[in-house]
Motif scaffolding. Structure first.
Motif, PDB file in Angstrom:
ATOM      1  N   LYS A 270       0.593  -1.360  -0.019  1.00 56.10           N
ATOM      2  CA  LYS A 270      -0.264  -0.030   0.327  1.00 56.10           C
ATOM      3  C   LYS A 270       1.275   1.282   0.070  1.00 56.10           C
ATOM      4  N   ASN A 271       0.788   2.286  -0.824  1.00 54.38           N
ATOM      5  CA  ASN A 271       0.964   3.870  -0.412  1.00 54.38           C
ATOM      6  C   ASN A 271       0.881   4.653   0.201  1.00 54.38           C
ATOM      7  N   MET A 272       1.519   4.624   1.620  1.00 54.04           N
ATOM      8  CA  MET A 272       0.676   5.373   2.268  1.00 54.04           C
ATOM      9  C   MET A 272       0.751   7.406   2.609  1.00 54.04           C
ATOM     10  N   LEU A 273       1.421   7.372   1.670  1.00 56.69           N
ATOM     11  CA  LEU A 273       1.422   8.792   0.988  1.00 56.69           C
ATOM     12  C   LEU A 273      -0.187   9.210   0.501  1.00 56.69           C
ATOM     13  N   ASN A 274       0.235  10.935   0.679  1.00 63.17           N
ATOM     14  CA  ASN A 274      -0.937  11.431   0.257  1.00 63.17           C
ATOM     15  C   ASN A 274      -1.547  11.827  -1.276  1.00 63.17           C
ATOM     16  N   SER A 275      -2.468  12.166  -1.305  1.00 65.14           N
ATOM     17  CA  SER A 275      -2.472  13.213  -2.349  1.00 65.14           C
ATOM     18  C   SER A 275      -1.881  14.261  -2.327  1.00 65.14           C
ATOM     19  N   ILE A 276      -1.563  15.116  -1.944  1.00 68.21           N
ATOM     20  CA  ILE A 276      -1.537  16.091  -1.646  1.00 68.21           C
ATOM     21  C   ILE A 276       0.146  16.186  -1.712  1.00 68.21           C
ATOM     22  N   GLU A 277       1.127  15.356  -1.148  1.00 68.27           N
ATOM     23  CA  GLU A 277       2.321  15.010  -1.710  1.00 68.27           C
ATOM     24  C   GLU A 277       2.405  14.365  -3.231  1.00 68.27           C
ATOM     25  N   LEU A 278       1.926  13.748  -3.218  1.00 69.05           N
ATOM     26  CA  LEU A 278       1.371  13.078  -4.302  1.00 69.05           C
ATOM     27  C   LEU A 278       0.984  13.837  -6.347  1.00 69.05           C
ATOM     28  N   GLU A 279       0.529  14.655  -5.518  1.00 69.13           N
ATOM     29  CA  GLU A 279       0.208  15.533  -6.497  1.00 69.13           C
ATOM     30  C   GLU A 279       0.982  16.432  -6.990  1.00 69.13           C
ATOM     31  N   GLY A 280       1.063  16.918  -6.101  1.00 65.23           N
ATOM     32  CA  GLY A 280       2.843  18.160  -5.343  1.00 65.23           C
ATOM     33  C   GLY A 280       4.467  17.602  -5.986  1.00 65.23           C
ATOM     34  N   LEU A 281       4.209  16.821  -5.633  1.00 67.25           N
ATOM     35  CA  LEU A 281       5.608  16.141  -5.807  1.00 67.25           C
ATOM     36  C   LEU A 281       5.623  15.297  -7.799  1.00 67.25           C
ATOM     37  N   GLY A 282       4.600  14.607  -7.687  1.00 69.65           N
ATOM     38  CA  GLY A 282       4.311  14.187  -9.628  1.00 69.65           C
ATOM     39  C   GLY A 282       5.596  13.357  -9.520  1.00 69.65           C
ATOM     40  N   GLU A 283       6.029  12.848 -10.351  1.00 67.93           N
ATOM     41  CA  GLU A 283       6.901  11.842 -11.040  1.00 67.93           C
ATOM     42  C   GLU A 283       8.519  12.102 -10.004  1.00 67.93           C
ATOM     43  N   VAL A 284       8.218  11.120  -9.849  1.00 66.16           N
ATOM     44  CA  VAL A 284       9.751  10.732  -9.033  1.00 66.16           C
ATOM     45  C   VAL A 284      10.936   9.620  -9.647  1.00 66.16           C
ATOM     46  N   LYS A 285      10.301   9.224 -10.280  1.00 63.76           N
ATOM     47  CA  LYS A 285      11.291   7.950  -9.963  1.00 63.76           C
ATOM     48  C   LYS A 285      12.526   8.725 -11.406  1.00 63.76           C
ATOM     49  N   GLY A 286      13.767   7.748 -10.463  1.00 67.54           N
ATOM     50  CA  GLY A 286      14.894   7.879 -10.869  1.00 67.54           C
ATOM     51  C   GLY A 286      15.520   9.390 -10.112  1.00 67.54           C
ATOM     52  N   LYS A 287      14.461  10.561  -9.454  1.00 68.53           N
ATOM     53  CA  LYS A 287      15.414  11.115  -8.632  1.00 68.53           C
ATOM     54  C   LYS A 287      15.318  11.526  -7.517  1.00 68.53           C
ATOM     55  N   SER A 288      16.007  12.064  -6.645  1.00 67.51           N
ATOM     56  CA  SER A 288      17.214  12.054  -6.009  1.00 67.51           C
ATOM     57  C   SER A 288      16.355  12.688  -4.209  1.00 67.51           C
ATOM     58  N   ILE A 289      15.601  11.861  -3.305  1.00 67.31           N
ATOM     59  CA  ILE A 289      15.173  13.056  -2.478  1.00 67.31           C
ATOM     60  C   ILE A 289      15.706  12.661  -1.108  1.00 67.31           C
ATOM     61  N   LEU A 290      15.745  13.683  -0.654  1.00 70.00           N
ATOM     62  CA  LEU A 290      16.605  13.570   1.021  1.00 70.00           C
ATOM     63  C   LEU A 290      14.867  14.343   1.565  1.00 70.00           C
ATOM     64  N   HIS A 291      14.653  12.987   2.703  1.00 70.83           N
ATOM     65  CA  HIS A 291      13.547  12.683   3.201  1.00 70.83           C
ATOM     66  C   HIS A 291      13.716  13.313   4.720  1.00 70.83           C
ATOM     67  N   LEU A 292      13.007  14.401   4.906  1.00 69.22           N
ATOM     68  CA  LEU A 292      14.002  15.473   6.602  1.00 69.22           C
ATOM     69  C   LEU A 292      12.540  14.922   7.599  1.00 69.22           C
TER      70      LEU A 292
END
Ligand SMILES: C[S@@+](CC[C@H](N)C(=O)[O-])C[C@H]1O[C@@H](n2cnc3c(N)ncnc32)[C@H](O)[C@@H]1O
Length: 264
Positions: free
Chosen positions: A34-56
């Protein structure tokens, strides 16, 4: 500040065992995909495939692992060792390659190297930080030129309420001093058998945005939402599936999001 951070570290360490078994974090379904992320941030960030993410302030890494399942190369940071121990365990169980770093977010420059396409943080972050200038400087430091900072978090207005009492009780603006409270339970279970001291700070929206703008980040998107995707304050009502409100008779902001860019 040391005493405040040590107290809060103990608070978050104590919460992990309750949170991992909670309905809100729904670990079993998360482990099954199950993807626990919400539509708010999923729509806000869009495609993340191949991107580097620093999660604070990644807590026990559920959201970090979800971004990784979507194809991002993720580094999660938190100051709670117990949260990170669970995060690493979940990472292994899922066969993912998220890196977890233990650090106070304000001291991250001493514990991590590199720059990222995206710096992400969400839901219950800035209120634990006394100084958002230092926070903004950390964010800017770890962003690649052209990189994106994204935050979705509870709105400072919703933090003004004493929820069980349905009263306005806390400042909107930072007074320079933390609030000290002793609370029982936690947001996943208000009756959980834990009692803890915590220190938190109020910050108005301008106090969140101003230091980021001062670092030279430019504003791409700012949104406010009249609901929370989490049933995390006492006495909330679910007005639509996955949308919880504090008082259905009042349209008040519960969450905001901010998307900013570090110019090339
Ligand atoms: C509400 S959680 C973050 C929310 C996350 N979206 C979640 O629920 O999984 C807050 C996290 O911030 C972390 N935290 C609080 N103050 C911090 C600080 N100064 N530096 C790093 N982490 C901090 C806590 O340990 C906790 O894991």
């Amino acid at each position: 500040m040391k005493e405040y951070f040590e107290t809060n570290k103990a608070l978050w360490d104590q919460k992990v065992d309750i949170h991992k078994d909670s309905e809100m974090y729904d670990l079993q379904r998360f482990l099954k995909g199950k993807n626990m992320l919400n539509s708010i941030e999923l729509e806000g960030l869009g495609e993340v495939k191949g991107k580097s993410i620093l999660h604070l302030q990644c807590h026990f890494g559920q959201d970090s692992l979800c971004w990784a399942r979507m194809g991002a190369k993720v580094t999660g940071v938190d100051m709670s060792p117990k949260s990170l121990a669970l995060a690493k365990d979940l990472n292994e169980q899922l066969g993912l390659d998220v890196t977890f770093v233990e650090s106070n977010v304000l001291e991250l420059k001493d514990h991590l190297e590199g720059q990222f396409d995206i710096v992400f943080t969400s839901y219950g972050t800035y209120t634990w930080l006394p100084d958002l200038s230092q926070w903004a400087s950390v964010i800017n430091h770890f962003l690649k030129p052209g990189g994106i900072f994204y935050i979705a978090d509870f709105h400072p207005v919703i933090y003004m309420y004493d929820h069980p009492k349905h009263q306005l009780a806390f400042n909107y603006f930072n007074s320079g001093k933390p609030y000290e409270e002793i609370n029982e339970g936690t947001y996943t279970d208000f009756k959980a058998p834990i009692k803890h001291k915590e220190y938190f700070w109020c910050h108005g929206l301008s106090e969140v945005m101003e230091p980021l703008l001062s670092q030279g980040l430019s504003l791409l998107e700012f949104k406010e939402f009249p609901y929370s995707p989490y049933n995390c304050f006492e006495d909330m009502e679910e007005v639509e599936k996955g949308k919880f409100v504090y008082n259905p008779k009042l349209s008040i902001p519960h969450v905001f999001s901010l998307k900013m860019k570090k110019e090339l």
